[in-house]
Each structure stands twice: as C-alpha cells, then as structure tokens.
Design an enzyme around this catalytic site. Sequence first.
Site, PDB file in Angstrom:
ATOM      1  N   GLU A  46       0.874  -1.167   0.000  1.00  0.00           N
ATOM      2  CA  GLU A  46       0.000   0.000   0.000  1.00  0.00           C
ATOM      3  C   GLU A  46       0.914   1.220   0.000  1.00  0.00           C
ATOM      4  O   GLU A  46       1.583   1.507   0.996  1.00  0.00           O
ATOM      5  CB  GLU A  46      -0.899  -0.001   1.244  1.00  0.00           C
ATOM      6  N   ASP A  70      -4.100   9.029   9.898  1.00  0.00           N
ATOM      7  CA  ASP A  70      -2.814   8.462  10.281  1.00  0.00           C
ATOM      8  C   ASP A  70      -2.317   8.976  11.618  1.00  0.00           C
ATOM      9  O   ASP A  70      -2.553  10.124  11.990  1.00  0.00           O
ATOM     10  CB  ASP A  70      -1.776   8.772   9.197  1.00  0.00           C
TER      11      ASP A  70
END
Length: 261
Positions: A49, A60
């Site tokens: 990814e 994140d």
Amino acid sequence: MSQLADFIHQKRQQKPILSMTHVVYGYPSVEESLSWMERLMQEGVDFIEVQFPFSDPVADGPSIVAACHKALEQKLDVETCLSQLGKLAKNFPDSRIVLMSYLNPMYRFGLDKLAKRAAEENILGLILPDLPIEQAATYQAACKANGIDPVWLVTPATPKDRLAMLAGQASGFLYCVARSGVTGHSVHEGKSKVNVLDDYLAEIKTHASAPMGVGFGLRHREQIEQLTGKADIAILGSALLDAYNNGGQDQGIKLIKDLFH
C-alpha cells in the site's frame, strides 16, 4: 470477479492470510522509498500500500504523519509516482501495488486521469479514506471504466446500515479498520477486545462478498494469528515504519518474517 479480487483469491489458495505493507512514497527520499518497496517485493510480500503523502493525513498516527511531512520537503508529483510504481509492478508480478492518498492531491491530479493512469501502470486498487462514497459517483464511474477497484473503509464505529452498504459495494477488497482512531500503537490483548474484533469481522462477512483486509494497530504475531481464517489480508503500517526507522530495511524485513513466518 475483479482483477484485484481474483489475485487475492488465487494467493489465498497458497497462504492462510496475505501480507500488505505500507510505504510512504518519498520517505525519507524518493529513491530510498522505491528501494524499500523493491526490497519488500523481493522478500515476497503480497501487497504494498503506497501512500502518496499529503500535509494533513487525518487517518494516520504520529509515525506516518511525520513520514508524510518529511517526504513533502521534496517536490513530489502524482504522475512521476505512478510511472515509478508501474515499473515496480512490471518487475514483480507476484505482488500487487495499491495506491493510497487523500482526496486533495488526487482531485488536483484529476480522478478520471488517476483511474486511467493507475490501470495503465497495473495499480489495481485506490484508497481515498476521506472521500465519502455518497460523493464518489464520478470517481466510481472512472474506476469502473478502467477496471480499477475503489477500496472503501469501515470501522467499528460505522453504523450497521452503512457498514452493510459499504461492504455490499466492495469489489477488490474491503479495508476493515480494526479499531476506532488513527494508525499506530494499539493494545489488542484481552479476551473482551478479541471478542469485539471477532464479532465486528463476523458482522462484516455477512454483508461482504469481496475479500477483507484488516489494518490499524497490528504489530504482534498473535494479532496476525487471530485474524487468520477471519480475514484475507493483514495490513502492516505504523509498526513497519517504526521498525524501518529504528533499524532500516533489515529491521523491517525481520518484523515481517516474525509476523508472517
């Protein structure tokens, strides 16, 4: 069955669970990130990814945010990224690359163009976590026209009716976030937490015909074992980045081997 789902299906005949590793394009430099991706594919990871960095990566945690900000100290562009990833995809046909980013840089590049160029470079899946499916008709049409799978995310906090809708529309695979919050450190120990995750994945499976990938907070072998038989892909992000930061590529590969044997 889409090309991405077919790849997962074929690989799953050989392995109890597949590995997906997360790499930030451009961190700590473009050349080093490409070298790291190549090493991962040489070592036999099933998926990478690749995150094209954005200044406000809201899904994140600290490790990936810091890597994105470091990467953005350079001048990066989506077209060059796609071309470079295409060369890797061609050289390592036993692995697949999925491109992940946020809507802002991809919208500026052009969603139609993104789907077309991704297909040309054999990148079969796109992940845009901050694009709601209700506002994604143009994006979905572009993906469908080019044989690309838009990968949708669900979380433990997703309402059941919405979870059913997203799972039902998933094609290449469905990205199942293992817990609420951002990527990074997490504690999955404890029988109650194990049971909650198991129930969550079982609920998704009642609605999804597509393969299931699970990420966020995975960093121990026991967690991978817990997912075996309940998901198709285990996604390793912040833990791999932390290992890479602490000991370079060799430390990152050691972690992968420890987790996936």
